[in-house]
Write an enzyme that holds these catalytic residues in place. Structure first.
Site, PDB file in Angstrom:
ATOM      1  N   GLY A   1     -31.196  14.370 -29.238  1.00  0.00           N
ATOM      2  CA  GLY A   1     -32.115  15.146 -28.405  1.00  0.00           C
ATOM      3  C   GLY A   1     -33.189  14.317 -27.731  1.00  0.00           C
TER       4      GLY A   1
ATOM      5  CG  ASN B   1     -24.184  11.984 -36.498  1.00  0.00           C
ATOM      6  OD1 ASN B   1     -24.855  11.418 -35.647  1.00  0.00           O
ATOM      7  ND2 ASN B   1     -24.079  13.289 -36.556  1.00  0.00           N
TER       8      ASN B   1
ATOM      9  CE  LYS C   1     -26.322   8.171 -29.397  1.00  0.00           C
ATOM     10  NZ  LYS C   1     -25.767   8.228 -30.747  1.00  0.00           N
TER      11      LYS C   1
ATOM     12  NE  ARG D   1     -27.396  11.114 -40.306  1.00  0.00           N
ATOM     13  CZ  ARG D   1     -27.366  11.368 -39.010  1.00  0.00           C
ATOM     14  NH1 ARG D   1     -27.082  10.408 -38.161  1.00  0.00           N
ATOM     15  NH2 ARG D   1     -27.600  12.583 -38.547  1.00  0.00           N
TER      16      ARG D   1
HETATM   17  C1  MV4 Z   1     -26.139  18.528 -23.978  1.00  0.00           C
HETATM   18  C2  MV4 Z   1     -26.511  19.876 -23.796  1.00  0.00           C
HETATM   19  C3  MV4 Z   1     -25.970  20.544 -22.705  1.00  0.00           C
HETATM   20  N1  MV4 Z   1     -25.144  19.913 -21.859  1.00  0.00           N
HETATM   21  N2  MV4 Z   1     -25.306  17.952 -23.100  1.00  0.00           N
HETATM   22  C4  MV4 Z   1     -28.991  17.659 -27.743  1.00  0.00           C
HETATM   23  C5  MV4 Z   1     -28.818  16.631 -28.803  1.00  0.00           C
HETATM   24  C6  MV4 Z   1     -27.871  15.630 -28.288  1.00  0.00           C
HETATM   25  N3  MV4 Z   1     -26.938  15.259 -29.301  1.00  0.00           N
HETATM   26  C7  MV4 Z   1     -27.196  16.288 -27.142  1.00  0.00           C
HETATM   27  N4  MV4 Z   1     -27.883  17.533 -26.884  1.00  0.00           N
HETATM   28  C8  MV4 Z   1     -27.464  18.358 -25.886  1.00  0.00           C
HETATM   29  N5  MV4 Z   1     -26.607  17.801 -25.000  1.00  0.00           N
HETATM   30  C9  MV4 Z   1     -24.838  18.639 -22.069  1.00  0.00           C
HETATM   31  N6  MV4 Z   1     -24.020  18.025 -21.214  1.00  0.00           N
HETATM   32  C10 MV4 Z   1     -27.382  20.459 -24.709  1.00  0.00           C
HETATM   33  C11 MV4 Z   1     -27.887  19.690 -25.742  1.00  0.00           C
HETATM   34  C12 MV4 Z   1     -28.792  20.399 -26.613  1.00  0.00           C
HETATM   35  C13 MV4 Z   1     -28.468  20.714 -27.937  1.00  0.00           C
HETATM   36  C14 MV4 Z   1     -27.270  20.313 -28.509  1.00  0.00           C
HETATM   37  C15 MV4 Z   1     -26.974  20.618 -29.812  1.00  0.00           C
HETATM   38  C16 MV4 Z   1     -27.873  21.337 -30.573  1.00  0.00           C
HETATM   39  C17 MV4 Z   1     -29.073  21.735 -30.047  1.00  0.00           C
HETATM   40  C18 MV4 Z   1     -29.384  21.430 -28.727  1.00  0.00           C
HETATM   41  C19 MV4 Z   1     -30.603  21.839 -28.191  1.00  0.00           C
HETATM   42  C20 MV4 Z   1     -30.910  21.515 -26.908  1.00  0.00           C
HETATM   43  C21 MV4 Z   1     -30.013  20.801 -26.113  1.00  0.00           C
END
Ligand code: MV4
Length: 452
Positions: A165, A290, A116, A292
């Protein structure tokens, strides 16, 4: 074009891929574990090869068994679906080494997007907006503290090998950072075998909006608009829709262009998804790419009248794409029907389906591999069906989805249908007023129904 495709997956997606292959005149090979011998993907494929016992690690994840199945059936390509080996660089490489076309990303691409911090560096260099944070990995606690003071708390510490996550922590001050530093790294080391960490500003109450893209072997790229996947529980998506109720024409154009820049930066070949976080001011930030086909590709298919599995196969076979962008022509929503009991802490509910009746009628699509008398094995993902509804307005989609959920009969097991029925009665959801925090902030299952 390919003569025969082996589908290295099970369930609804295996069936979904077989259907498109049939329409394209391509022969199909199903692989299955002994738990799936009565599955529809086995029945509808031209050939089927048993690849092992029920545990995924001994069947759907066992690379030698799948390659052997491809060899003995003379398959010239493998479609991995989603999950399992779909983003496994080693599998992509073994396919390549055996002259079997992997309908997915190259090993190098999977590795580049799987790390990442380096994916983020690539995107910054390509001019794709990213969340402000550390340039690359954090060297030590002092470096982490300095970074946090520059970007200002709250911050997020993320494992470079994480994603979806896993391996992340929100930190509100120096004290929390000091406490978390060793712990989070140890967890990352144990989970991913890699304790590399990076840091970024914590975006509060974001929306999860992703852009479907495609690229071909000739440097053509297009985007197919957004999917709003903000309705999630513990990083499991439950409802997806397009267009996003939060979208504007300008934001779609800007996010679409950024997603294409992301694809072009890595010479992306195939269909893929660029995930963004969108804050309340409509600033958007690259999160992950992603490589896929995703569970929710279906809503894009209905919104733009394209078969994305067909596009994947055509691109893998060397057929160029048009390079034209697409925007939603109708409103589409998908509810994931899982064999889980939402009233019992979402506990998995495998077992034998009794009476089964699926909804139909105008604007209703059901992607599933289940039927009356089918037994859901306890070994795999609990998603058993995707209910997809489309109509000319969001209001009509909601009315149609409520009707379709009421029509859906699945007896013998618990499902997420009652959750969806309640969600579709929530005034904030109906108003399109939601972020990724929605399900934490709303007690959907216990709320009185408030809209008639
Ligand atoms: C974050 C965020 C807030 N700020 N990054 C969750 C999955 C992963 N792909 C990245 N995620 C997050 N990154 C920053 N800088 C909040 C999340 C996040 C989230 C993102 C998308 C959908 C659901 C979520 C649930 C909790 C936290």
């Amino acid at each position: 074009m390919f003569n025969k495709i082996l589908i290295a997956n099970r369930g609804e997606i295996a069936l979904r891929i077989i259907r498109t292959c049939k329409e394209m005149g391509i022969k199909t090979v199903a692989v299955y574990s002994t738990a799936d011998k009565d599955s529809l993907h086995v029945r509808f494929a031209d050939e089927a090869v048993c690849i092992g016992p029920p545990p995924s690690s001994e069947s759907y994840l066992r690379i030698p068994s799948i390659i052997s199945a491809a060899e003995i059936t003379n398959s010239d390509a493998i479609h991995p679906g989603y999950g399992f080996l779909s983003e496994n660089a080693k599998f992509s490489k073994v396919c390549e080494d055996n002259d079997i076309k992997f309908i997915g990303a190259s090993p190098g691409m999977i590795d580049a997007m799987g790390d990442k911090a380096s994916a983020k560096a690539t995107m910054i260099a390509a001019g794709v907006p990213c969340v402000p944070g550390s340039a690359g990995l954090l060297k030590d606690l002092a470096h982490a503290k300095k970074t946090a003071s520059e970007i200002v708390y709250p911050v997020m510490m993320k494992a470079t090998a994480g994603g979806g996550g896993k391996g992340m922590r929100v930190l509100w001050n120096d004290e929390e950072l000091e406490d978390a530093w060793e712990k989070v790294r140890r967890e990352a080391k144990a989970a991913f075998g890699n304790d590399g960490m990076y840091m970024e500003k914590f975006i509060e109450e974001p929306r999860h909006i992703e852009i479907q893209i495609a690229g071909d072997m000739y440097g053509n790229y297009c985007h197919m608009s957004e999917r709003d996947c903000s309705i999630q529980r513990r990083h499991q998506k439950l409802v997806e829709e397009t267009p996003s109720p939060f979208m504007t024409t300008k934001l779609r154009k800007d996010m679409g262009e950024a997603a294409k820049r992301a694809a072009a930066a890595v010479n992306y070949e195939g269909v893929g998804t660029v995930e963004f976080l969108v804050d309340k001011h409509r600033n958007f930030f690259f999160m992950e790419m992603n490589t896929r086909i995703q569970v929710e590709h279906t809503i894009t298919e209905e919104a733009i009248s394209w078969d994305l599995i067909k596009e994947q196969i055509k691109i893998a076979a060397g057929i160029p794409i048009t390079g034209k962008d697409y925007k939603p022509q109708v409103h589409v929503m998908q509810c994931r029907i899982n064999a889980e009991d939402p009233f019992n802490n979402w506990r998995p509910s495998p077992g034998k389906i009794g009476d089964y009746h699926q909804p139909g009628g105008h604007g209703v699509r059901v992607d599933t591999h289940v039927y009356s008398g089918y037994t859901i094995p306890p070994n795999y993902d609990s998603m058993i069906s995707k209910l997809i509804v489309y109509a000319r307005s969001r209001e009509e989609v909601i009315a149609k989805m409520r009707r379709a959920l009421d029509e859906y009969v699945i007896e013998g097991i618990k499902t997420t249908i009652p959750f969806h029925q309640r969600l579709l009665m929530n005034p904030d959801f109906v108003a399109g007023n939601f972020t990724t925090k929605f399900l934490e902030e709303h007690d959907i299952l216990n709320d009185e129904v408030v809209i008639e």
